[in-house]
Design a protein around this motif. Sequence first.
Motif, PDB file in Angstrom:
ATOM      1  N   ASP A   7      34.165 -46.196  18.894  1.00 27.89           N
ATOM      2  CA  ASP A   7      34.357 -44.795  19.225  1.00 27.89           C
ATOM      3  C   ASP A   7      35.771 -44.355  18.836  1.00 27.89           C
ATOM      4  N   SER A   8      35.874 -43.387  17.941  1.00 23.95           N
ATOM      5  CA  SER A   8      37.175 -42.955  17.438  1.00 23.95           C
ATOM      6  C   SER A   8      38.051 -42.395  18.537  1.00 23.95           C
ATOM      7  N   ARG A   9      37.457 -41.836  19.582  1.00 22.03           N
ATOM      8  CA  ARG A   9      38.253 -41.191  20.630  1.00 22.03           C
ATOM      9  C   ARG A   9      38.916 -42.194  21.553  1.00 22.03           C
ATOM     10  N   THR A 177      24.751 -40.862  11.560  1.00 22.29           N
ATOM     11  CA  THR A 177      25.824 -41.857  11.584  1.00 22.29           C
ATOM     12  C   THR A 177      27.135 -41.240  12.060  1.00 22.29           C
ATOM     13  N   ALA A 178      27.453 -40.065  11.563  1.00 19.49           N
ATOM     14  CA  ALA A 178      28.694 -39.400  11.981  1.00 19.49           C
ATOM     15  C   ALA A 178      28.675 -39.120  13.476  1.00 19.49           C
ATOM     16  N   ALA A 179      27.534 -38.668  14.001  1.00 20.89           N
ATOM     17  CA  ALA A 179      27.439 -38.386  15.430  1.00 20.89           C
ATOM     18  C   ALA A 179      27.609 -39.662  16.248  1.00 20.89           C
ATOM     19  N   GLU A 180      27.059 -40.784  15.759  1.00 20.30           N
ATOM     20  CA  GLU A 180      27.192 -42.043  16.485  1.00 20.30           C
ATOM     21  C   GLU A 180      28.632 -42.539  16.460  1.00 20.30           C
ATOM     22  N   LEU A 181      29.304 -42.392  15.323  1.00 18.78           N
ATOM     23  CA  LEU A 181      30.700 -42.808  15.228  1.00 18.78           C
ATOM     24  C   LEU A 181      31.591 -41.995  16.164  1.00 18.78           C
ATOM     25  N   LEU A 182      31.313 -40.705  16.247  1.00 14.45           N
ATOM     26  CA  LEU A 182      32.172 -39.813  17.027  1.00 14.45           C
ATOM     27  C   LEU A 182      31.779 -39.747  18.497  1.00 14.45           C
ATOM     28  N   GLY A 183      30.522 -40.066  18.787  1.00 16.16           N
ATOM     29  CA  GLY A 183      30.049 -39.838  20.148  1.00 16.16           C
ATOM     30  C   GLY A 183      30.012 -38.369  20.463  1.00 16.16           C
ATOM     31  N   VAL A 252      31.603 -30.174  13.876  1.00 15.97           N
ATOM     32  CA  VAL A 252      31.604 -30.832  15.190  1.00 15.97           C
ATOM     33  C   VAL A 252      32.022 -29.771  16.203  1.00 15.97           C
ATOM     34  N   PRO A 253      31.093 -29.263  17.004  1.00 13.60           N
ATOM     35  CA  PRO A 253      31.449 -28.186  17.943  1.00 13.60           C
ATOM     36  C   PRO A 253      32.517 -28.582  18.954  1.00 13.60           C
ATOM     37  N   ASP A 254      32.533 -29.865  19.374  1.00 10.76           N
ATOM     38  CA  ASP A 254      33.546 -30.315  20.329  1.00 10.76           C
ATOM     39  C   ASP A 254      33.931 -31.748  19.991  1.00 10.76           C
ATOM     40  N   ALA A 255      35.122 -31.890  19.372  1.00  3.70           N
ATOM     41  CA  ALA A 255      35.588 -33.220  18.962  1.00  3.70           C
ATOM     42  C   ALA A 255      36.282 -33.960  20.094  1.00  3.70           C
ATOM     43  N   ALA A 262      38.514 -37.858  14.640  1.00  4.20           N
ATOM     44  CA  ALA A 262      37.220 -37.244  14.345  1.00  4.20           C
ATOM     45  C   ALA A 262      37.260 -36.498  13.024  1.00  4.20           C
ATOM     46  N   ALA A 263      38.398 -35.876  12.708  1.00  6.46           N
ATOM     47  CA  ALA A 263      38.526 -35.148  11.448  1.00  6.46           C
ATOM     48  C   ALA A 263      38.369 -36.083  10.265  1.00  6.46           C
ATOM     49  N   HIS A 264      38.909 -37.306  10.387  1.00  8.88           N
ATOM     50  CA  HIS A 264      38.773 -38.272   9.294  1.00  8.88           C
ATOM     51  C   HIS A 264      37.311 -38.680   9.118  1.00  8.88           C
TER      52      HIS A 264
END
Length: 563
Positions: A7-9, A177-183, A252-255, A262-264
């Motif tokens: 999770d990137s966050r 995949t992007a959604a899973e990476l970012l949560g 992404v409505p809410d990063a 998340a931007a990366h």
Amino acid sequence: MTHIAPDSRSESPVTVARVLELPDLAAGAPEVLCGQDLLGTPVRWVHIVDTENTGALLEGGELVLTTGSVFRHSHDQARSFFDDIEAAGVAAVVVELVGPDGAFDAEARRRIGSAVDGRVLPVVVLHRRARFVRVTQAAHRLLIGEQVARLESARRVHEVFTGLSLEGADEQRIVDTAAELLGAAVVLEDAAHRVLAFNAAGGSVDALLAEWPARATGEGGRTREAGPAGSRAVRLHTPVGVSGRRWGRLVVPDAGSGAEAAAHVLERAGQAVTLARMAAQDRRDLLQQARTGFLQELMDGTLTDPGQALARAEALGMRSAPVYLPFVLQLEPVPGEDPTGLQLRERAALDAMTAAARAQRLPALAGGLRSGSFAVLLGLGSADDVDRRLGDLLDRADALLDGGRPDAAGAKPTSWIVGVGPAADSLSGAAAGLEEAGRTVEVVATMEVHRRPFYRFGDVRLRGVLSALREEPRMRAFVESELGGLLSSEGPAALGFLRVLLECGGNKAEAARRANLSRPALYARIARIESVLGVSLEDADSRLAVHVALLWLEVGGRLDGRR
């Protein structure tokens, strides 16, 4: 998915608050004098300074450690120091106010408090001595660790999306995949903010997509912006498509708090979506070129062997069928449309027709004929009920293109004209019928009203016969004898009036109404035309001959190389 980045966050940056929590700094009993709201500011590096004109040595983003020996005894010097260091863009200043005897210097605290009053820069004083060298070591370990983690995360993200590109993943899989990476929820939209793919990341789909086009904001390159008013959301979006041909965005409505990481991820996902669309376009273009070339060989008669033709068709993705129905689809013209717009509409219509045939499990092979039209060979199980099945196919394709609504008369206008040839039990036999289908389309295009979903040659009646005689020399001689004088001396306006008069069957009152002429003006025009033609338009045979000549011109007949 076999490879997944963490999770990137969870990779939070090193902030002023995190440095203040280091044990060696916390042992100094830190007190925040100002800038409490900016303790979340990221720290780029940590410096120990105890000299004047410190601002010239800094680049911005540093946390400065100092004993204040050069300014702690003077309010003015303290103000000057903080003015200088704040202008350099530092993240925060930590001042150790401990005297030689180890006691806290309360008087210096008063002076510095007065000097920083009203500042937004975080300024912290230490009440006890702190080991600055150990503080810098610990902080730098954090910073280096953060940079290594960021590089490792970037490497993993790069590997994930590179792998997806090599596997030929489609847009939905990339979004997932992007959604899973970012949560976090991710949406792929087109240039008109219509949602093409999305993943709600376990949240409410209704809440995510409610009034999406109206809520979509921002244009251009990668952007970070505040969410809706009253929320603490951070909204991110990045364009998809090559430079100069952006066709949509990933949003992404809410990063959350990890907007930078998340931007990366979002940027790499956008690149993967662009590559996926380009690869699909290249594959489709090559396949479409092959299909068009195959149809052209069938129509030209250069491919006559039935077995070879069937093998070629199957290799291009078309299953064999007992009966093949040929038809030609030509797009209706749009006023002011440029060639690029026509090409895009043709591609959309071709895609819709192919998708409709696939949805109805009908073998089909389509290829371009000329700009704005394409031919289709449709496989059917039998020759029974051909009209119903072709009508269903056209309705399905029209629905995929979001076709028009019924008009006042209940008829549904379409954006194309369809001409149908005779069905055959072989591909080459059906391809021979494409010429008839194409001629039918050309004739229908000359008619003012065409409400049928498709036409056969027999449906166009006299116009169809005249179309078949477009190159007939005797027909050309007939037209020249009937209209020659009018063509050479009167021009298009006279021909247009003559056409109205003939369509009204010689009824002068109706012709005057349609031409918006008074009775005297109408009679004068009729007399002029009769004089030039040398016939009386009161005579039914003369009207018929002149009308046939006009229809021949309308369906494409040419005189002296000109239409």
